[in-house]
Design a protein around this motif. Structure first.
Motif, PDB file in Angstrom:
ATOM      1  N   ALA A 135      11.701  -0.955   9.390  1.00  0.00           N
ATOM      2  CA  ALA A 135      12.608   0.179   9.596  1.00  0.00           C
ATOM      3  C   ALA A 135      14.029  -0.142   9.137  1.00  0.00           C
ATOM      4  O   ALA A 135      14.746   0.743   8.640  1.00  0.00           O
ATOM      5  N   ALA A 136      14.444  -1.395   9.287  1.00  0.00           N
ATOM      6  CA  ALA A 136      15.793  -1.778   8.860  1.00  0.00           C
ATOM      7  C   ALA A 136      15.906  -1.754   7.341  1.00  0.00           C
ATOM      8  O   ALA A 136      16.937  -1.345   6.789  1.00  0.00           O
ATOM      9  N   TYR A 137      14.851  -2.197   6.653  1.00  0.00           N
ATOM     10  CA  TYR A 137      14.870  -2.135   5.188  1.00  0.00           C
ATOM     11  C   TYR A 137      14.915  -0.684   4.707  1.00  0.00           C
ATOM     12  O   TYR A 137      15.635  -0.354   3.755  1.00  0.00           O
ATOM     13  N   ILE A 138      14.153   0.173   5.365  1.00  0.00           N
ATOM     14  CA  ILE A 138      14.143   1.588   4.968  1.00  0.00           C
ATOM     15  C   ILE A 138      15.506   2.224   5.216  1.00  0.00           C
ATOM     16  O   ILE A 138      16.031   2.953   4.365  1.00  0.00           O
ATOM     17  N   GLY A 139      16.091   1.929   6.375  1.00  0.00           N
ATOM     18  CA  GLY A 139      17.414   2.473   6.684  1.00  0.00           C
ATOM     19  C   GLY A 139      18.469   1.978   5.711  1.00  0.00           C
ATOM     20  O   GLY A 139      19.290   2.755   5.214  1.00  0.00           O
ATOM     21  N   ARG A 140      18.453   0.674   5.438  1.00  0.00           N
ATOM     22  CA  ARG A 140      19.434   0.130   4.491  1.00  0.00           C
ATOM     23  C   ARG A 140      19.182   0.666   3.088  1.00  0.00           C
ATOM     24  O   ARG A 140      20.143   0.945   2.337  1.00  0.00           O
ATOM     25  N   GLY A 141      17.916   0.846   2.735  1.00  0.00           N
ATOM     26  CA  GLY A 141      17.598   1.418   1.437  1.00  0.00           C
ATOM     27  C   GLY A 141      18.166   2.816   1.276  1.00  0.00           C
ATOM     28  O   GLY A 141      18.696   3.176   0.214  1.00  0.00           O
ATOM     29  N   LEU A 152      19.285  -1.832  -5.475  1.00  0.00           N
ATOM     30  CA  LEU A 152      19.233  -2.389  -4.124  1.00  0.00           C
ATOM     31  C   LEU A 152      18.358  -1.513  -3.219  1.00  0.00           C
ATOM     32  O   LEU A 152      17.585  -2.030  -2.401  1.00  0.00           O
ATOM     33  N   ALA A 153      18.481  -0.204  -3.371  1.00  0.00           N
ATOM     34  CA  ALA A 153      17.665   0.714  -2.577  1.00  0.00           C
ATOM     35  C   ALA A 153      16.189   0.509  -2.886  1.00  0.00           C
ATOM     36  O   ALA A 153      15.355   0.398  -1.972  1.00  0.00           O
ATOM     37  N   PHE A 154      15.861   0.453  -4.163  1.00  0.00           N
ATOM     38  CA  PHE A 154      14.467   0.270  -4.569  1.00  0.00           C
ATOM     39  C   PHE A 154      13.901  -1.020  -3.981  1.00  0.00           C
ATOM     40  O   PHE A 154      12.774  -1.047  -3.463  1.00  0.00           O
ATOM     41  N   ASP A 156      14.748  -2.563  -1.292  1.00  0.00           N
ATOM     42  CA  ASP A 156      14.523  -2.446   0.152  1.00  0.00           C
ATOM     43  C   ASP A 156      13.271  -1.627   0.459  1.00  0.00           C
ATOM     44  O   ASP A 156      12.483  -1.984   1.347  1.00  0.00           O
ATOM     45  N   PHE A 157      13.067  -0.520  -0.240  1.00  0.00           N
ATOM     46  CA  PHE A 157      11.856   0.274  -0.016  1.00  0.00           C
ATOM     47  C   PHE A 157      10.622  -0.537  -0.417  1.00  0.00           C
ATOM     48  O   PHE A 157       9.592  -0.491   0.262  1.00  0.00           O
ATOM     49  N   GLN A 158      10.760  -1.283  -1.511  1.00  0.00           N
ATOM     50  CA  GLN A 158       9.661  -2.136  -1.972  1.00  0.00           C
ATOM     51  C   GLN A 158       9.322  -3.184  -0.914  1.00  0.00           C
ATOM     52  O   GLN A 158       8.140  -3.450  -0.645  1.00  0.00           O
ATOM     53  N   LYS A 159      10.342  -3.774  -0.312  1.00  0.00           N
ATOM     54  CA  LYS A 159      10.122  -4.791   0.717  1.00  0.00           C
ATOM     55  C   LYS A 159       9.402  -4.186   1.922  1.00  0.00           C
ATOM     56  O   LYS A 159       8.461  -4.805   2.457  1.00  0.00           O
ATOM     57  N   ALA A 160       9.822  -3.006   2.343  1.00  0.00           N
ATOM     58  CA  ALA A 160       9.162  -2.351   3.476  1.00  0.00           C
ATOM     59  C   ALA A 160       7.689  -2.098   3.168  1.00  0.00           C
ATOM     60  O   ALA A 160       6.812  -2.289   4.025  1.00  0.00           O
ATOM     61  N   ILE A 161       7.412  -1.679   1.951  1.00  0.00           N
ATOM     62  CA  ILE A 161       6.023  -1.410   1.545  1.00  0.00           C
ATOM     63  C   ILE A 161       5.220  -2.706   1.498  1.00  0.00           C
ATOM     64  O   ILE A 161       4.056  -2.752   1.917  1.00  0.00           O
ATOM     65  N   GLN A 162       5.840  -3.784   1.028  1.00  0.00           N
ATOM     66  CA  GLN A 162       5.166  -5.085   1.006  1.00  0.00           C
ATOM     67  C   GLN A 162       4.862  -5.585   2.413  1.00  0.00           C
ATOM     68  O   GLN A 162       3.922  -6.369   2.614  1.00  0.00           O
ATOM     69  N   LEU A 163       5.650  -5.114   3.381  1.00  0.00           N
ATOM     70  CA  LEU A 163       5.418  -5.470   4.785  1.00  0.00           C
ATOM     71  C   LEU A 163       4.350  -4.583   5.425  1.00  0.00           C
ATOM     72  O   LEU A 163       4.154  -4.633   6.637  1.00  0.00           O
ATOM     73  N   ASP A 164       3.677  -3.781   4.596  1.00  0.00           N
ATOM     74  CA  ASP A 164       2.616  -2.879   5.070  1.00  0.00           C
ATOM     75  C   ASP A 164       3.138  -1.844   6.058  1.00  0.00           C
ATOM     76  O   ASP A 164       2.502  -1.543   7.066  1.00  0.00           O
ATOM     77  N   THR A 165       4.307  -1.301   5.753  1.00  0.00           N
ATOM     78  CA  THR A 165       4.873  -0.277   6.623  1.00  0.00           C
ATOM     79  C   THR A 165       3.947   0.934   6.714  1.00  0.00           C
ATOM     80  O   THR A 165       3.244   1.263   5.753  1.00  0.00           O
ATOM     81  N   THR A 166       3.958   1.557   7.875  1.00  0.00           N
ATOM     82  CA  THR A 166       3.257   2.837   8.040  1.00  0.00           C
ATOM     83  C   THR A 166       4.263   3.986   8.098  1.00  0.00           C
ATOM     84  O   THR A 166       3.900   5.109   8.451  1.00  0.00           O
ATOM     85  N   HIS A 172       8.198   7.828   0.269  1.00  0.00           N
ATOM     86  CA  HIS A 172       8.905   9.030  -0.177  1.00  0.00           C
ATOM     87  C   HIS A 172      10.168   8.660  -0.957  1.00  0.00           C
ATOM     88  O   HIS A 172      10.419   9.188  -2.043  1.00  0.00           O
ATOM     89  N   ASN A 173      10.939   7.751  -0.394  1.00  0.00           N
ATOM     90  CA  ASN A 173      12.216   7.413  -1.012  1.00  0.00           C
ATOM     91  C   ASN A 173      12.052   6.573  -2.270  1.00  0.00           C
ATOM     92  O   ASN A 173      12.822   6.718  -3.221  1.00  0.00           O
ATOM     93  N   ARG A 174      11.026   5.703  -2.296  1.00  0.00           N
ATOM     94  CA  ARG A 174      10.764   5.002  -3.550  1.00  0.00           C
ATOM     95  C   ARG A 174      10.301   6.001  -4.606  1.00  0.00           C
ATOM     96  O   ARG A 174      10.659   5.888  -5.789  1.00  0.00           O
ATOM     97  N   GLY A 175       9.535   7.010  -4.172  1.00  0.00           N
ATOM     98  CA  GLY A 175       9.112   8.060  -5.088  1.00  0.00           C
ATOM     99  C   GLY A 175      10.293   8.812  -5.679  1.00  0.00           C
ATOM    100  O   GLY A 175      10.293   9.159  -6.865  1.00  0.00           O
ATOM    101  N   LEU A 176      11.315   9.069  -4.858  1.00  0.00           N
ATOM    102  CA  LEU A 176      12.506   9.748  -5.360  1.00  0.00           C
ATOM    103  C   LEU A 176      13.206   8.926  -6.441  1.00  0.00           C
ATOM    104  O   LEU A 176      13.715   9.476  -7.416  1.00  0.00           O
ATOM    105  N   ILE A 177      13.210   7.609  -6.250  1.00  0.00           N
ATOM    106  CA  ILE A 177      13.844   6.752  -7.260  1.00  0.00           C
ATOM    107  C   ILE A 177      13.028   6.765  -8.549  1.00  0.00           C
ATOM    108  O   ILE A 177      13.576   6.910  -9.648  1.00  0.00           O
ATOM    109  N   TYR A 178      11.709   6.618  -8.430  1.00  0.00           N
ATOM    110  CA  TYR A 178      10.860   6.723  -9.625  1.00  0.00           C
ATOM    111  C   TYR A 178      11.108   8.060 -10.332  1.00  0.00           C
ATOM    112  O   TYR A 178      11.217   8.137 -11.560  1.00  0.00           O
TER     113      TYR A 178
END
Length: 282
Positions: A135-141, A152-154, A156-166, A172-178
């Motif tokens: 959640a902290a990575y997503i918030g900071r992202g 930097l945002a990408f 952080d979202f990537q890190k959250a996803i690598q942590l198997d976030t649910t 959504h936010n990584r999708g916006l960057i793509y």
């Protein structure tokens, strides 16, 4: 040859206009906050006066409980009482200095109050205390994304996803960057993942629909915009997106009705205001 070119020129101009309009909608979409808002772990009912009263009773019985302050602070945040929320998170952290969840929650309140540096400091502290706290990575992202620090945002979202976030917001936010980078196939994949995690949220349907539209997949785009409207008919973006499809199809009356609904919901939503003026003036 000249006549043929003359026939094509209006169509070419129309195509360029539609491309420009889509670019505007994509830019607007990139300002969105995510599928279920920011305080996703706290149910909206927790912001009610009744619930806050119950939480206050818990604190009165045990004023040294940092968890209770953290929960009530989240409830205050849900209810838009940011100063009260900030006070509670301050108390929670004072009672438990390594309370990484409270740091991340306080960071969000700092952001809402316009103190971006304090928000960044709290997210950094939360991650320092628990490097696996998604959640902290997503918030900071989100903080980085809104500041235009896309890399930097990408990350952080990537890190959250690598942590198997649910948490659907990461996808959504990584999708916006793509999407902002024109990588629509990747964006569609991320929006689809977000939808699977949060199927009742309209935002990822709007996001995916815009990427479908950018790839000229009008049918799937239209289906996504319609689904977004069914899920929440009070989102101006959804109606404006639907209107753009009608406009692309030459159905000006239907486009006007959808743009009008978007403007009623948000008179300041520029894509809807401009779209309505355009179809009314054509």
């Amino acid at each position: 040859m000249t006549a043929a070119m003359g026939d094509r020129e209006p169509k070419m101009r129309s195509g360029l206009v539609m491309a420009a309009l889509l670019a505007g909608l994509l830019a607007s979409a990139c300002q969105s906050t995510g599928p279920t808002g920011e305080l996703t772990t706290i149910d909206t009912a927790q912001g009610s006066e009744q619930n806050i009263s119950s939480l206050t009773a818990v604190i009165d019985r045990n004023p040294q409980d940092p968890e209770a302050y953290n929960v009530r602070g989240s409830a205050y945040g849900r209810g838009g009482k940011y100063r009260e929320a900030l006070d509670d998170f301050n108390k929670a952290i004072a009672l438990r200095p390594n309370f990484y969840q409270a740091y991340a929650n306080r960071a969000l309140i700092h952001r809402f109050l316009g103190d971006q540096q304090s928000a960044l400091n709290d997210y950094n502290r939360s991650i320092q205390l628990n490097p696996s706290y998604d959640a902290a990575y997503i918030g900071r992202g989100n903080l980085y994304r809104r500041a235009g620090q896309v890399t930097l945002a990408f990350n952080d979202f990537q890190k959250a996803i690598q942590l198997d976030t649910t948490d659907a917001r990461a996808y959504h936010n990584r999708g916006l960057i793509y999407q902002s980078q024109g990588q629509h196939a990747f964006a569609i994949e991320d929006f689809s993942s977000s939808i699977s995690m949060s199927p009742s949220a309209p935002e990822p349907y709007n996001g995916r629909g815009l990427s479908y539209l950018a790839m000229n997949d009008e049918d799937n785009a239209f289906a996504d915009f319609n689904t977004a409207i069914k899920l929440d008919g009070k989102v101006a973006e959804s109606w404006a997106n639907q209107a753009l499809v009608y406009e692309r199809r030459g159905e000006k009356d239907k486009a006007a009705k959808s743009y009008q609904q978007a403007v009623r919901l948000d008179p300041n939503y520029k894509p809807a205001v401009d779209g309505l003026a355009r179809v009314k003036g054509s």
